[in-house]
Enzyme design. Sequence first.
Site, PDB file in Angstrom:
ATOM      1  N   LYS A 140      66.178  73.305  36.202  1.00 22.95           N
ATOM      2  CA  LYS A 140      66.472  74.491  37.098  1.00 22.95           C
ATOM      3  C   LYS A 140      66.434  75.662  36.656  1.00 22.95           C
ATOM      4  O   LYS A 140      65.787  76.682  36.969  1.00 22.95           O
ATOM      5  CB  LYS A 140      67.527  74.276  37.747  1.00 22.95           C
ATOM      6  CG  LYS A 140      67.870  75.220  38.932  1.00 22.95           C
ATOM      7  CD  LYS A 140      66.917  75.024  39.985  1.00 22.95           C
ATOM      8  CE  LYS A 140      66.748  76.207  41.083  1.00 22.95           C
ATOM      9  NZ  LYS A 140      65.473  76.172  41.873  1.00 22.95           N
ATOM     10  N   LYS A 196      54.143  74.770  43.659  1.00 22.84           N
ATOM     11  CA  LYS A 196      55.078  73.761  44.207  1.00 22.84           C
ATOM     12  C   LYS A 196      54.535  72.372  44.157  1.00 22.84           C
ATOM     13  O   LYS A 196      55.057  71.399  43.953  1.00 22.84           O
ATOM     14  CB  LYS A 196      55.376  74.219  45.806  1.00 22.84           C
ATOM     15  CG  LYS A 196      56.242  75.555  45.696  1.00 22.84           C
ATOM     16  CD  LYS A 196      57.549  75.259  45.674  1.00 22.84           C
ATOM     17  CE  LYS A 196      58.169  75.543  44.103  1.00 22.84           C
ATOM     18  NZ  LYS A 196      58.240  76.647  43.733  1.00 22.84           N
ATOM     19  N   GLU A 223      51.806  80.322  44.494  1.00 20.39           N
ATOM     20  CA  GLU A 223      53.016  79.706  44.719  1.00 20.39           C
ATOM     21  C   GLU A 223      52.867  78.175  45.409  1.00 20.39           C
ATOM     22  O   GLU A 223      53.629  77.521  44.978  1.00 20.39           O
ATOM     23  CB  GLU A 223      53.896  80.587  45.641  1.00 20.39           C
ATOM     24  CG  GLU A 223      55.371  80.120  45.696  1.00 20.39           C
ATOM     25  CD  GLU A 223      56.060  79.599  44.566  1.00 20.39           C
ATOM     26  OE1 GLU A 223      57.121  78.788  44.724  1.00 20.39           O
ATOM     27  OE2 GLU A 223      56.016  79.826  43.362  1.00 20.39           O
ATOM     28  N   GLU A 230      54.375  71.060  40.663  1.00 22.90           N
ATOM     29  CA  GLU A 230      55.595  70.446  39.898  1.00 22.90           C
ATOM     30  C   GLU A 230      56.130  69.271  40.666  1.00 22.90           C
ATOM     31  O   GLU A 230      56.920  68.652  40.158  1.00 22.90           O
ATOM     32  CB  GLU A 230      56.529  71.800  39.816  1.00 22.90           C
ATOM     33  CG  GLU A 230      56.991  72.429  40.970  1.00 22.90           C
ATOM     34  CD  GLU A 230      57.927  73.552  40.689  1.00 22.90           C
ATOM     35  OE1 GLU A 230      58.894  73.405  39.926  1.00 22.90           O
ATOM     36  OE2 GLU A 230      57.826  74.636  41.535  1.00 22.90           O
ATOM     37  N   ASN A 282      83.333  83.848  53.451  1.00 25.52           N
ATOM     38  CA  ASN A 282      81.920  83.416  52.992  1.00 25.52           C
ATOM     39  C   ASN A 282      81.032  84.384  53.908  1.00 25.52           C
ATOM     40  O   ASN A 282      81.087  84.409  55.273  1.00 25.52           O
ATOM     41  CB  ASN A 282      81.649  81.964  53.306  1.00 25.52           C
ATOM     42  CG  ASN A 282      80.153  81.826  53.007  1.00 25.52           C
ATOM     43  OD1 ASN A 282      79.464  82.384  52.348  1.00 25.52           O
ATOM     44  ND2 ASN A 282      79.494  80.749  54.027  1.00 25.52           N
ATOM     45  N   GLY A 283      80.251  85.068  53.266  1.00 26.26           N
ATOM     46  CA  GLY A 283      79.144  86.044  53.955  1.00 26.26           C
ATOM     47  C   GLY A 283      79.317  87.408  53.293  1.00 26.26           C
ATOM     48  O   GLY A 283      79.487  87.640  52.210  1.00 26.26           O
ATOM     49  N   TRP A 339      80.389  82.233  45.261  1.00 23.83           N
ATOM     50  CA  TRP A 339      78.855  82.506  44.916  1.00 23.83           C
ATOM     51  C   TRP A 339      78.867  83.930  44.937  1.00 23.83           C
ATOM     52  O   TRP A 339      78.687  84.487  45.895  1.00 23.83           O
ATOM     53  CB  TRP A 339      77.895  81.505  45.711  1.00 23.83           C
ATOM     54  CG  TRP A 339      76.536  81.785  45.232  1.00 23.83           C
ATOM     55  CD1 TRP A 339      75.432  82.901  45.504  1.00 23.83           C
ATOM     56  CD2 TRP A 339      75.865  81.317  43.879  1.00 23.83           C
ATOM     57  NE1 TRP A 339      74.439  82.607  44.628  1.00 23.83           N
ATOM     58  CE2 TRP A 339      74.674  81.609  43.963  1.00 23.83           C
ATOM     59  CE3 TRP A 339      76.540  80.355  43.027  1.00 23.83           C
ATOM     60  CZ2 TRP A 339      73.839  81.098  42.817  1.00 23.83           C
ATOM     61  CZ3 TRP A 339      75.786  79.537  42.222  1.00 23.83           C
ATOM     62  CH2 TRP A 339      74.358  80.210  41.820  1.00 23.83           C
ATOM     63  N   CYS A 362      79.321  80.966  49.948  1.00 26.02           N
ATOM     64  CA  CYS A 362      80.484  80.507  49.129  1.00 26.02           C
ATOM     65  C   CYS A 362      80.858  79.218  49.963  1.00 26.02           C
ATOM     66  O   CYS A 362      80.257  79.054  51.035  1.00 26.02           O
ATOM     67  CB  CYS A 362      81.668  81.355  49.218  1.00 26.02           C
ATOM     68  SG  CYS A 362      81.060  83.243  48.263  1.00 26.02           S
ATOM     69  N   HIS A 383      33.005  82.327  41.095  1.00 24.46           N
ATOM     70  CA  HIS A 383      32.597  82.695  39.759  1.00 24.46           C
ATOM     71  C   HIS A 383      33.012  81.459  38.852  1.00 24.46           C
ATOM     72  O   HIS A 383      33.234  81.738  37.614  1.00 24.46           O
ATOM     73  CB  HIS A 383      33.182  84.004  39.283  1.00 24.46           C
ATOM     74  CG  HIS A 383      32.659  84.929  40.280  1.00 24.46           C
ATOM     75  ND1 HIS A 383      31.600  85.724  40.297  1.00 24.46           N
ATOM     76  CD2 HIS A 383      33.612  85.825  41.045  1.00 24.46           C
ATOM     77  CE1 HIS A 383      31.533  86.596  41.054  1.00 24.46           C
ATOM     78  NE2 HIS A 383      32.557  86.769  41.761  1.00 24.46           N
ATOM     79  N   ARG A 398      78.034  74.707  47.111  1.00 25.32           N
ATOM     80  CA  ARG A 398      77.893  76.303  47.934  1.00 25.32           C
ATOM     81  C   ARG A 398      78.220  77.357  47.127  1.00 25.32           C
ATOM     82  O   ARG A 398      77.841  78.559  47.234  1.00 25.32           O
ATOM     83  CB  ARG A 398      78.779  76.335  49.289  1.00 25.32           C
ATOM     84  CG  ARG A 398      78.444  75.296  50.163  1.00 25.32           C
ATOM     85  CD  ARG A 398      79.360  75.539  51.363  1.00 25.32           C
ATOM     86  NE  ARG A 398      79.178  76.609  51.890  1.00 25.32           N
ATOM     87  CZ  ARG A 398      78.160  77.151  52.986  1.00 25.32           C
ATOM     88  NH1 ARG A 398      77.406  76.237  53.337  1.00 25.32           N
ATOM     89  NH2 ARG A 398      77.929  78.249  53.325  1.00 25.32           N
TER      90      ARG A 398
HETATM   91  C1  AGP Z   1      59.833  76.951  40.315  1.00 20.67           C
HETATM   92  O1  AGP Z   1      60.020  76.110  41.341  1.00 20.67           O
HETATM   93  C2  AGP Z   1      60.588  76.447  39.056  1.00 20.67           C
HETATM   94  N1  AGP Z   1      61.726  75.845  39.153  1.00 20.67           N
HETATM   95  C3  AGP Z   1      60.044  77.428  37.807  1.00 20.67           C
HETATM   96  O2  AGP Z   1      58.684  77.929  37.757  1.00 20.67           O
HETATM   97  C4  AGP Z   1      60.949  78.668  38.066  1.00 20.67           C
HETATM   98  O3  AGP Z   1      60.640  79.451  38.822  1.00 20.67           O
HETATM   99  C5  AGP Z   1      60.966  79.559  36.596  1.00 20.67           C
HETATM  100  O4  AGP Z   1      61.228  78.755  35.742  1.00 20.67           O
HETATM  101  C6  AGP Z   1      61.801  80.756  36.668  1.00 20.67           C
HETATM  102  O5  AGP Z   1      63.217  80.707  36.817  1.00 20.67           O
HETATM  103  P1  AGP Z   1      64.308  81.941  37.100  1.00 20.67           P
HETATM  104  O6  AGP Z   1      63.853  82.272  38.469  1.00 20.67           O
HETATM  105  O7  AGP Z   1      65.507  81.186  37.322  1.00 20.67           O
HETATM  106  O8  AGP Z   1      63.757  82.849  36.118  1.00 20.67           O
END
Ligand code: AGP
Length: 607
Positions: A602, A483, A479, A486, A101-102, A75, A2, A502, A28
């Site tokens: 996001k 990264k 993962e 994207e 905050n914490g 938050w 927060c 394969h 925050r």
């Molecule tokens: C990851 O960097 C992306 N922003 C995207 O793949 C994300 O993980 C996915 O849309 C899931 O989002 P969520 O965790 O908010 O459900």
Amino acid sequence: MCGISGVVQLTGEVGPTLYDSLKRLEYRGYDSVGEASISDGKILVKKQAGKIDEVESELRISQLQGQVGIGHTRWATHGAPSQENAHPHTDCNGSVAVVHNGIIENFMELKQELEAGGHRFKSRTDTEIVAHLVEENLKHGTGFVEAVRQAAKRLSGAYALALICLAEPDKIVCVRKESPLVIGAGSNANYLASDIPAFLPRTKNAILLEDDEMAVLTHDRVRLLNVATGEEVSRNPVTVDWNVETATKGGYPHFMLKEIYEQPFTVRSALRTHPMYLELMASAISRAKRIFLLACGTSYHACLAATYAFANLAKVEVTPVVASEFIDGYAALIDNDTVILTVSQSGETADTLTAVRGAKDRGATILGVTNVMGSTLTRLADVYIGQNSGPEMGVAATKTFTAQYSVLLKIAIALAKKRETLSHMELEKLESALDGMSEWISSTLATQEESVRRITERNSDRFSLCFLGRGISVATALEGRLKLLELSYLPAIAYPAGESKHGFISVVEDGYPVIFVAPHDECYSRIIGNVMEMKARHAHIISLVEEDDTQVAGLSDETILMPKGIPSSLTPIVYILPLQLFAYYMSVTRGYNPDFPRNLAKSVTVH
Ligand code: AGP
């Protein structure tokens, strides 16, 4: 995570100052907002759930009266966003107010003690106990400063606290333990905040509070004290030469890099999930006949890594499924004996919510791990855990991945304890490794960022790359690939290393870059063979290996050196770090903005 702020000023009303400081701390946390001040012998409190501008239009928090005031933008961690759970919180008589905050880990025990002593609580937060603890100390005749010091000595966890009190209306007392807290030394006014941007337009003189220190602010003086001894501490202000935008990014060029460096703290707070919630999750899972881990994107990779942890630590079979495929693929298997453990940073991803609703309609129990309290997932889930990573501004998930996986790991360990699948020795070794996690993260970032940046520069003109791993490192490789994909728009590939021969291997030609995630775990002896297969086709080998590795390192063209002795179930949290940095630097080197990659949102709230 927060944002707290406070001001003691000689003249003028605190409302505009507090409102402005909270606006600068909105990154925050932004699910509820509140302020408290002392005016005409009363503590005035204005607070509500909602974003700052929504609450301002309803409550006019910018017009709060008085010369002493504290503020908070939230938050949520304990208690969903609501007017009651919004800060500031007060004691029984409204004579003490606190913002925080914490996480206060021992709040349950202290709350029971205070309730037994006749205190009445208005919220479900951990924070409110502080106001009542101070009230109790004041009843025994201690002054305000001492009452706060005594209260702080009883708390365990992470906290930045700021309090005002009617008995001594000319001051604010604040305390720091782990959560950030800075003082702004002004003229005829002094400020406090979770972060420098809050008061930067008013003063560039900052006093950084250390852990277990407290400060007493009046309009013309700042006193620092040691919480344990009560002794005075002297410290000179530092002059901050940042502009507000830089300060909001903590001096980093992008939110993504700032959030990568927040992971020592965000992983620690995720590992601090209250045992009560872990126990609830473990009980539901141990009663289930079928368990699915459900998510999208990065959250799905956390589930994939957790599948190995559940199997190897708790000897429990779970099935990780990409949410958009769940109902089509598994509807026939879902019933009352099914548990769905769902992971979503935003708690609002449409594909995940649709799958959850479909499962719920078929009688399944829904467990949730999310970063947004009050999100739709928290309302659909029978039990949920807030991972407490704070807002993630960068579209690419970084700190929320390591925090999600940390919570899932804690659930797997709680399940292993319940099923007694790990010996006392094994549990102890795992717990002490978890205690050392923040240090492993800090040292990896500190020692490897520069070499990752150089490796990225040398490989920035590549047209494709492939990430390979075995065992739990398959999830880390996937993962890492996501990264890079994207953020740099490079058509990167990722594979279980054993599977690479394969099909993928046909792509490999002279100099083709292959990144191996190769910790010294139970798969190490087998991944050597995969490295040799790529080497034989003249691939350019980049390996993440332990600092004293010789075999894979000896076969590699470039290496990224990782700490020794990380138990395999913990490796995704540390081995993902150089891959996050690799993607970050590839984006920057190729001239893109890593915070806002094209075509992505996001939170994906459409199907
Ligand atoms: C990851 O960097 C992306 N922003 C995207 O793949 C994300 O993980 C996915 O849309 C899931 O989002 P969520 O965790 O908010 O459900």
